[in-house]
Every structure is written in C-alpha cells, then in structure tokens.
Design an enzyme around this catalytic site. Structure first.
Site, PDB file in Angstrom:
ATOM      1  N   ALA A   1      -8.569  21.161 -23.015  1.00 14.42           N
ATOM      2  CA  ALA A   1      -7.817  20.628 -24.153  1.00 14.42           C
ATOM      3  C   ALA A   1      -7.654  21.748 -25.170  1.00 14.42           C
ATOM      4  O   ALA A   1      -8.633  22.364 -25.595  1.00 14.42           O
ATOM      5  CB  ALA A   1      -8.554  19.455 -24.777  1.00 14.42           C
TER       6      ALA A   1
ATOM      7  N   HIS B   1      -6.683  16.771  -3.824  1.00 17.73           N
ATOM      8  CA  HIS B   1      -7.212  16.539  -5.169  1.00 17.73           C
ATOM      9  C   HIS B   1      -6.395  17.367  -6.158  1.00 17.73           C
ATOM     10  O   HIS B   1      -5.789  18.367  -5.812  1.00 17.73           O
ATOM     11  CB  HIS B   1      -8.708  16.883  -5.274  1.00 17.73           C
ATOM     12  CG  HIS B   1      -9.037  18.333  -5.017  1.00 17.73           C
ATOM     13  ND1 HIS B   1      -8.965  19.303  -5.989  1.00 17.73           N
ATOM     14  CD2 HIS B   1      -9.442  18.966  -3.894  1.00 17.73           C
ATOM     15  CE1 HIS B   1      -9.311  20.466  -5.489  1.00 17.73           C
ATOM     16  NE2 HIS B   1      -9.609  20.303  -4.207  1.00 17.73           N
TER      17      HIS B   1
ATOM     18  N   ASN C   1     -14.482  29.464 -13.757  1.00 21.78           N
ATOM     19  CA  ASN C   1     -15.847  29.789 -14.147  1.00 21.78           C
ATOM     20  C   ASN C   1     -15.808  30.717 -15.356  1.00 21.78           C
ATOM     21  O   ASN C   1     -15.736  31.941 -15.238  1.00 21.78           O
ATOM     22  CB  ASN C   1     -16.594  30.434 -12.978  1.00 21.78           C
ATOM     23  CG  ASN C   1     -18.091  30.509 -13.221  1.00 21.78           C
ATOM     24  OD1 ASN C   1     -18.542  31.101 -14.183  1.00 21.78           O
ATOM     25  ND2 ASN C   1     -18.858  29.892 -12.335  1.00 21.78           N
TER      26      ASN C   1
END
Length: 559
Positions: A403, A14, A305
């Site tokens: 972003a 992934h 996190n």
C-alpha cells in the site's frame, strides 16, 4: 492495437491479474483479481473481473482485443489440454471474445518477469535477475535488456536450485502458507538482531552456486505441471527435513503470535533468510558482469524480500509488481514494449476510489451513522498528532502487494507503542513490523538512502539515530525500516499531512501500512473502504475528499 496481458490458470494459479496496454505499450489499467473478487491471492481463479475492469477503463469490449498475452508457456506445462486458443481463453480468462479469437501469445514465465521489471525502470540498458519458485524450466535466470534490442538470456538455474523452494520450506515449517513469506522475513530479523550464527546452506563459487539441500536426482530440461509439482514436493520436503535437523524440532513450540519468543522458529527463519541473502548477492554480481553494466533490475517472487533487496548496492530497480501478478504486465510488454520509459513506473494503475469497477459502475458505500466533513488537512494532521489511527482511500489504487498511501492505514510513529496499537487494529501478530513514509529530503536524515527501492517500499534500510529517535514505531527489531519516499502529489492526503507536519515543526514521517483486515486483500473501492473502516478499530477515514469519523471519536485526545 489492444493487448490484454494476463496471469491466469491453469498456469498462473495464484495472484491472477489483467493488464491492458495500447499499441505504444502504454498502460491503460492494471489490476489484480483479488482486489475485485475480495479473495486473497485468488487461488485457482481466472482474472475475469480484472479483465473486465481494464477493458471498461478504455471503453472496450472483449471483441476489441487483438492479442492476449499470457505470462507462462501453458503449452509446455499442460500439453494438449486445450483443443484451440478459443477453448484456452474461455477457461483461463472467462470472457466471450466474440467470433474473432484474439491471437494468444504465450510468454515464458521468467521472460515476462524480466520484461515487467526492465520496461518499468528508468534504465536504457540493464542486467535483469529473475528469482522465484520456478518458471517452466528454471528457478533463477540472468538477462540482458536494452532498449531497441532483443532481450538476451545469459544464464539459468534449474528448478531444484530454487531459492523460492528453500524459503517456502521455512515458511511452512513455521506454520505459514508459502504465500506468507513476508512473515518469515519479519521473523528472521529477530535472528539478525540477536547476532545468531547460522549454518551456511549454499556453496558459492566464482560463477555459480549450489544448494546444500537438493534431491538425490537432479532434474533438467522441460517438465509438465504434474512433474514440476512432484519435484517441488521432493525439494521442499528435503529442505524442511534440513530445517528440522537444524532446529531439533519439526515445527515451532510457540503459537504464531509468540514466534518471536521461540528460538527454534527464529533460527529457522533467519537460516532461510541468510540462504536468500547470500545467494542473491552473488547472483546480482554475476548479472551485472554478464550485462556489462551496473544497472540492475530484479523480479520474481523472491524480489519481494525487502531485507535482501536492501543489502544490494545500486543502481537497483524492483517494480511494484515483482510477484506473479506482474507477469500480466510483462507478457503484454513482451508483445509491445513501451516506446519511451524514462521514469519509474507509476504504481497507481488500479480502480479509482469513486470510479467504476469491473461491473462498470461505482459501488455506493453505506456511510449511515458515520460523521462526515469536508477533508481539511489541518484537521487531519491534528488528529494524527493527537495519536489517532486512520485510513486513507483516494484516487486510483496501487498495483502490487504494498500500500503506497492511496489505500493505507496511517499513524504518527513517535512511540514504539504505536506499533502495538496498529498491529492490534489489523489483527496481526505483535512481532511484525511496519513501514515509514516521508518526503525525500527528510528521508535522507532518517535512514540509508535507496534511489528506487523506496518508491514502492521494496527495500529495508537501516535507520539513523534520528530515525530511531523520532519514528521508533517504524523501526524493526534489527534497526531497519522499509521506507517509502512520497514524490509530489502522488498521494494527495498523505503528502499534504507530511508537509503540514513539517510546517508545524513536527517530524514529517508517518507509519504506513496496507488498509485491510486480517486475511483480506487491500481495499479497492469506496464500498470496501467503508466496510473495512466499520469493522476495524480505526478513528477516521479519508475517502476521496471527505473525512469520516465514528460517533464518540471526534475528540483529539491521545488514545
């Protein structure tokens, strides 16, 4: 010398990615495969488009590559699966490298993570803490890195002590994918805000830790991929059983869009969050002690996190790509470290909005029916001050999952209601938070300061009274935000708006979130941006030096 770093199957199944560096360790280009093939996380997909893109940026062909560096020890995980390096490259990358097979360097996963963080940092020496689901043989490692010296592995913890597994179990208990851990983190804030008491599920000692949940049999040493999968299922299953015991239910009682109103769901999310926060705080102190310096770098999926990162004291650095895509960069840098790294890594290494993608040509956007004008900062600022919500797609794309104002949706966060409106635009759950972006000086007035985390929006910070007053749209239920500080002209349109807001006497802060619809990767090319603009309930689109609006939405009234 040209080095192609990759995160690729069968090991990197992934977040596949490719990165090209030169003989001095300088990055030419870096992209995650999902940005190009438009399949989020690119599960089980080779980084073929990403590799083609980075090669095109340098005007190279696969035959020009000297070394392919993989961020995993694939030989351990899949012994004797490939007869030769040529066979491996055909499967993992999918390019034809010609008659001369490049050298293949297999970099242990945690070492690749560590290199991606240290060499991206401004530190000359640092302790590096890597925490994720698992590498080949470990789930957490402590390193010492210093310029001009070989990295030193100080400590490691086995796979069964994985913080990533504990969090995966909570995420799947909540009904999310393990790749949606950010949702778990956002939900956990409701537990913090309510002052929930949680059961401690980790035992911290002076120089170690032990999970309260572990298999009956500990697993040490090396293992194949199949054996690791079996261990994962066992450990995650036991964690889920513990969360079920704590909550008194084997899953939420509310639908996903109402989980914040489900006390059991909030309790499980916050319990898992506290496991991570307590353990990472402890490991960070052990890392600094082992390295003998205060400078600390984090990497691995758990380093995404933000709530945990924000609790750690500085000096602290987390790269824009701490997740598995980052090992493409770390593997390449393990082969050839950068000669000079005095400033934090620029995240803007991806596709230019009007430049060629992996096909070698710029995809032409279909702007038929949209209203175009030249981009004018005053007009753009007025639209935002009048309550409009829009998107920006300029320059080279960011790497990583955040972003950072070159592929962003933006709005003025002067009311809490804007959070509801933007979540609706993005088709997200209403309980999920947003981040704020501003300049450095004003940020010092809005939230607790972070020297490096706010560069990439990777640390939660408590909002000040002023922050809650002028930007309630980016303050989460627990009083924190995940700030970004914009430097110079890194993102020209957003930076110009912030400066114009300040000149007009308005608070120079914007809501900033990723420009993508639900289930999609962040937009990459101009064609992606226009397609997303049409599909989403957005008022305007900054595309390079152009401003696009939809017919009937050219006014300035607050919607």
């Amino acid at each position: 010398m040209w080095i192609l770093g990759v995160n690729a199957p069968p090991t990197g199944w992934h977040d596949s990615a490719a990165c090209l560096i030169d003989q001095d360790g300088r990055i030419v280009a870096f992209s995650e495969e999902e940005r190009l093939n438009r399949r989020r996380h690119s599960l089980y997909r080779k980084p073929m488009s990403a590799a083609r893109f980075v090669l095109a940026q340098a005007g190279l062909t696969p035959a020009d590559i000297d070394v392919v560096a993989l961020g995993w020890d694939s030989e351990q995980l899949y012994p004797r699966r490939f007869a030769s390096d040529a066979d491996f490259l055909a499967y993992a990358v999918g390019l034809d490298f010609g008659p001369r097979t490049p050298e293949v360097v297999r970099v242990p996963h945690h070492q690749a993570h560590a290199a991606s963080s240290f060499y991206a940092s401004p530190f000359r020496k640092a302790g590096v803490l890597v925490i994720d689901g698992h590498g080949e043989n470990e789930s957490s490692t402590v390193w010492t890195y210093e310029d001009g010296a070989e990295p030193r592995l100080e400590r490691s913890w086995q796979r069964t002590a994985s913080l990533g597994y504990a969090y995966d179990a909570a995420s799947t208990w909540l009904g999310f994918s393990f790749l949606n851990a950010g949702k778990t983190m956002g939900l956990a804030a409701y537990g913090r805000a309510a002052g929930l008491a949680t059961e401690s599920l980790v035992d911290l000692t002076a120089d170690d830790f032990r999970m309260a949940v572990a298999p009956l049999t500990e697993h040490h040493g090396t293992a194949t991929a199949d054996e690791i999968k079996e261990q994962y299922d066992t450990v995650v299953g036991r964690w889920r059983a513990r969360y079920t015991e704590i909550a008194g239910a084997d899953g939420p009682t509310a639908p996903e869009d109402a989980l914040a109103d489900d006390p059991k769901a909030v309790l499980v999310a916050y319990t898992a969050q506290r496991v991570v926060e307590e353990t990472v705080t402890h490991l960070a102190a052990l890392t600094r002690k082992a390295a003998g310096v205060e400078e600390l770098c984090l990497s691995g999926g758990v380093a995404l996190n933000c709530s945990t990162n924000g609790t750690l004291p500085g000096p602290l650095y987390v790269p824009p790509v701490p997740h598995d895509a980052g090992v493409a960069l770390g593997a390449a840098w393990t082969v050839r470290p950068p000669r000079h790294h005095t400033t934090p890594l620029s995240p803007y290494q991806g596709t230019d909005i009007h430049g060629p993608d992996h096909t070698g040509r710029p995809p032409a956007p279909d702007t038929t029916g949209l209203l175009r004008t030249d981009l004018d900062t005053d007009t753009l600022t007025t639209l935002l001050m009048d309550g409009r919500i829009g998107a920006v797609a300029q320059g080279r794309a960011e790497v990583g999952p955040r972003a950072l104002c070159r592929r962003s949706i933006i709005a003025v966060p002067d009311t809490a209601e804007v959070n509801t409106r933007v979540n609706r635009v993005k088709n997200r759950e209403q309980w999920r938070p947003f981040a704020g972006v501003t300049r450095r000086d004003y940020g010092a007035r809005l939230w607790e300061q972070q020297e490096h985390l706010s560069r990439y929006m990777l640390g939660a910070a408590r909002a000040t009274d002023l922050g809650r007053e002028v930007a309630p749209g980016v303050v989460h239920i627990d009083g924190t935000t995940r700030p970004q500080v914009l430097h110079g002209d890194e993102a020209p349109a957003v930076g110009a708006v912030l400066d114009t807001l300040a000149r007009r006497g308005a608070p120079p802060v914007l809501l900033n979130t990723s420009f993508n619809d639900k289930g999609e990767p962040i937009v990459n090319t101009a064609a992606d941006a226009v397609a997303a603009f049409r599909a989403m309930d957005l008022d305007f689109l900054v595309l390079g030096d152009d401003l696009y609006r939809k017919p009937g939405r050219t006014g300035g009234d607050r919607r």
